[in-house]
Design an enzyme around this catalytic site. Sequence first.
Site: not given
Lengths: 694, 694
Positions: B188, B444
């Site tokens: 990101g 994650e």
Amino acid sequence: MPDFTDNLTPRYDGAATLQAERNGSAIDAEELAKHLLSRDGFLERQAKVLKVLSKEKLFSKEQQMNLSRPERYHLGLARAKAIQRIVRREGWDHEDYKICEYLNDEMSPYHLHMTMFVTTIREQASESQKQYWLPKILNWDIIGCYAQSELGHGSNVRGIETVAKWDPVKKEFELHSPHLTASKWWNGALGRTATHAIVVAQLLLPKDGVSPTVYESHGPQTFICQIREHGTHQPLKGIAVGDIGPKYGYASMDNGYMLFDHYRVPKSAMLSRYAEVSDETGALMRRGHPAVVYGSLTFVRGQIIMHARLVLARAVTVAVRYCAVRRQFHDRDSQNPADDEMKVLDYPTVQVRILPLLATAFALHYTGEYMYNLYHKSRESIEKGDFGPLAELHSASSGLKSLCTMLAADGIETCRRAMGGHGFGGGSGLVQLNADYLSKPTVEGDNWMITQQTAAHLIKKMTHAVENPGAEPQDPTDELFHFYLKNRPHRIPQNVVNRDGSSINDQALVDVFQWRAADLSYRAYQARILEKKPWTKLMIKLHALSRAYSEQILVTTFYNALTSPSASTLSPPTPETLRTCFRLYALHTLDASASQFTLSNAVSPTTLPRLPDALLALLSALRPHAVKLVDAWAVPDWLLDSALGRYDGRVYEALFDMAHRRNPLNRTTFNPDWRSEEIVLGSADGGKHLLAKL
Amino acid sequence: MPDFTDNLTPRYDGAATLQAERNGSAIDAEELAKHLLSRDGFLERQAKVLKVLSKEKLFSKEQQMNLSRPERYHLGLARAKAIQRIVRREGWDHEDYKICEYLNDEMSPYHLHMTMFVTTIREQASESQKQYWLPKILNWDIIGCYAQSELGHGSNVRGIETVAKWDPVKKEFELHSPHLTASKWWNGALGRTATHAIVVAQLLLPKDGVSPTVYESHGPQTFICQIREHGTHQPLKGIAVGDIGPKYGYASMDNGYMLFDHYRVPKSAMLSRYAEVSDETGALMRRGHPAVVYGSLTFVRGQIIMHARLVLARAVTVAVRYCAVRRQFHDRDSQNPADDEMKVLDYPTVQVRILPLLATAFALHYTGEYMYNLYHKSRESIEKGDFGPLAELHSASSGLKSLCTMLAADGIETCRRAMGGHGFGGGSGLVQLNADYLSKPTVEGDNWMITQQTAAHLIKKMTHAVENPGAEPQDPTDELFHFYLKNRPHRIPQNVVNRDGSSINDQALVDVFQWRAADLSYRAYQARILEKKPWTKLMIKLHALSRAYSEQILVTTFYNALTSPSASTLSPPTPETLRTCFRLYALHTLDASASQFTLSNAVSPTTLPRLPDALLALLSALRPHAVKLVDAWAVPDWLLDSALGRYDGRVYEALFDMAHRRNPLNRTTFNPDWRSEEIVLGSADGGKHLLAKL
């Protein structure tokens, strides 16, 4: 612009990997493709249309995800119009046209014109109405839509609020929207495209005949009317109409809203094959059997099953190919650190998500075929005036629509998650497929609502079977119910998997799905008919009944198809691999509702602990054939539009190409400093280009 | 422009309907909101920030769905920058800033800067590195990102391909991408925004010390480096970097790719709190305990649970309010045709989908609180050098991350479908929430991968418990396993529902979830440790084990919270309603895996046929409080951005307003005639405006 990335290659060669997968299975994918997709010359038509469309820049899917929703409608309309011109230029027929829509892979603003619009005219218009409208429709001089559902009413068609009031003096109808919730809503092509609409409205007729003081409703009737002016394409006076705005999917389609303000249409607007208002008495004269309307609804639902199979096959194609190329982690028990990382498809945790869906695509296929044949067989009876098979067909199609669209919609997302991080990227090719397909569980009869119809039918049939033990069975459901009632007292639950989990009794598998469906039907009959329980309180159980009944159809038709002559002509190892698919679908489904099978005495509880190992063995057996089996669905790369699912396995090259060479965002340099209001570096516009759009 | 639609109102008054719902329940929603959301002054901060942001045009969500993906990044950056200026102008702290991101409700291009970027510097940089970098970061003079995952490697961090080769002569590292799959990917803010990056790369050191002929890898290490030139914001030489393109969600975020071509960085680039290369020997000197890194990973996962609860609460808020306003069909058993149509929320088939999710939001809440407290308690031990609790915490957080994100992601879609047709529309407010949240099951730590870590930990603990029957339990899992081993020989399966389905034993409910988790742990221990089965073959069972263990945590912590002092201060009927939520969550979860509970001797098979009626009774008990319970989650209308979920119930007015007055597509008139290439009527451009974008 060439740069240092041009010479880089992926660490593992995806093309060689997929080639090795294909070499590792003796399945003849082309032969299987013909077995699956020969109806109406599907494969040949697909090849023909693909060749033409893929050459036209307008149909390039490359930048679709970078367009705004309004632009997607512009594009959708441009493509719809171009297809009309291409079809004429190439001299293609209606089947070819449908392949155009399939490969173009977006809801066309013209879609309703040749489906619900023309079908309604064909089925519900009088001969003179047909003579007037059909030439205009088939020549595409007008563009039509079908305006039934409203802001306040979707599933409950009888509750729609738009009224059509008969004026016995002027011999006209007045279409009117008494409330905001009477607004037509969701109707495809109504928003911006259509010139004409089929409007479903409550017919209001004067109670005392010609001189009205009190009106009474005669239920929903269909009307055809012009809604926009020729030339200016502006709404006619008394009509408010437009597009309802962005949705989950269907970006290219202008789903619309429409309200009427005392809008007058001539008497000829009411489609009058089955019902007409008398000029003299102002009364409704009905003729013919309204049940035929359910026929076309059933046909639409049958098509939904056939479509679901292709949608699911497409998602599974992407997932299988990518997971065969993708490597991640070494085997935890590997002794050799030089071993390659494992192919993700070799993880049972990936197999257990994807391979049952691959099996499900085949299950959907054979049930789709079964329903197609049943529909055409029933059609003959109906033509002869025998409406008997219609209720059974309608019931089966309702339950199957609910089950099959749920399986496909959930299946797309399961495939996506099985692909890990890259599944979330645009390169998956599933973003639009998912967004569009998510409409299916709620349209054409909400998936939780229409199962009530299936359950009601089954309760009726069970009641009949209980009360008439000697009656001749009319269809397989009757046969099943009679068998159940006869054997209920001395039922012995089945062991579908043998003790060591290595062999599965296919006949017993079919039996336990049928038994459970019959048992749930009987319990529903008990609760509703004998104990007179409120319908509402039974709803959850009735939904479960419909699902069990539909799963039984899938398992039964799959089994019958595999033991039929047409399947046995396939060369080995295709027949035994399809048998593995059958077992996997059935056992996986059984496992998901295991306690239902034991509680209904279908399956012996001793089977349950054997299921995990039996499933694991089936996954292993199917694994080597997975790539060939998805190849057999013959989804062209152009339609897949997926870096991950490419036929050639060059996954990473394609992902990188999309990002590095084809992403318009990378052509702009931004100013990331928060102190400056400037967004695009050097533009100094302070974000005004954005504020204007907000 | 005023028109005849201005005076229309919906047939049923939504505002009055929701008011009646609220009057019908004595729950104090405000009190419950404080009970749920008081930590860190959440409610006050939300009110404060909402007041400011909702006034700024830039933050209006109204047209978001009509923007293209590139425009969404432009907007995302503009908003990120504006938030920086607002935070400073208003003198807000970091908690307020986080509320800004929450209410702005899109992945900000600045998001990584104050999360992974600064956290990595704080945790892994040496003191002198911190002194150099932290002021620049906290002043936002540079914008950072975190570049770990690559095109070829996500979950398997040890497999990443980017290398950092030590040059013992120049005392520099050379960052290099040997393959295309070494490209950083998904990171990101890397795509267009970041000026600097944390780069995770395989550290290569000369095998024979200072004069290199052969290099060997020392595993992944973290480096900080500048990637774009100050001022021009162009990539530095030797770096190829950009945005990866459109995705399912995260339209406002520039997830990026990056490749290095022999890119040199100074020695100081390697973050050296725990490891440093010796100038003299060229060897890696490690110091400190690398396990602390797992601490922050655990913290991130804990936040994911707290976030999941708010996401799910938001979807349920929309579904409950809309389904309370929506009416469809009359009761099938109604004798009075003048009865209103039923509220959709009164259908058990709707309740059974939405209300267990409402209960789940509370379950997630209490487990989130539990994990939060556990993390802070463990933190103290870790500071003292006791890393004992870390493994347990890491294991629990892995299993819970997997379960909770799945529940929330699936829950959004379940809510959407429960809303029928309108759920598919943009007015649901769930389109972007869904698209964004679908990332969570795979990021994650992929949800199916990290459960293997939980299972491995449980096997280890069970092995220890079996081999050390007299050992002192260190945590609740130890206690459970000792209890299980002691009672296994004489276990009596529990009946959690009494004979007539009217009463539920809460203690027994907790017991059966714990027993099943312990039993699956024991079976996994048997298979892996005693029978030495291959890990791969066990994977599916290990995933199921992690899920069972995590469900046990949810049920246990929910029960403990309800019997704790803080819950008992709530005024009636809130405590008993929360108790109903607990039972509903537990029983619904039990029902979904019923055979697992019976096979593990947790639950008596006689319980199973009682479940449907017990569940139906719980749904009925919760139904009158549903609207008040969602109010308690205090999701502001501005964040909901949903016509269907509005607090005031004016659903249809809002839907119509979106379509009729705020849809930019309705400002354009089109040419629907296929004979003409013109798209916009009167423009005669033949679709050239589209072709230029394709």
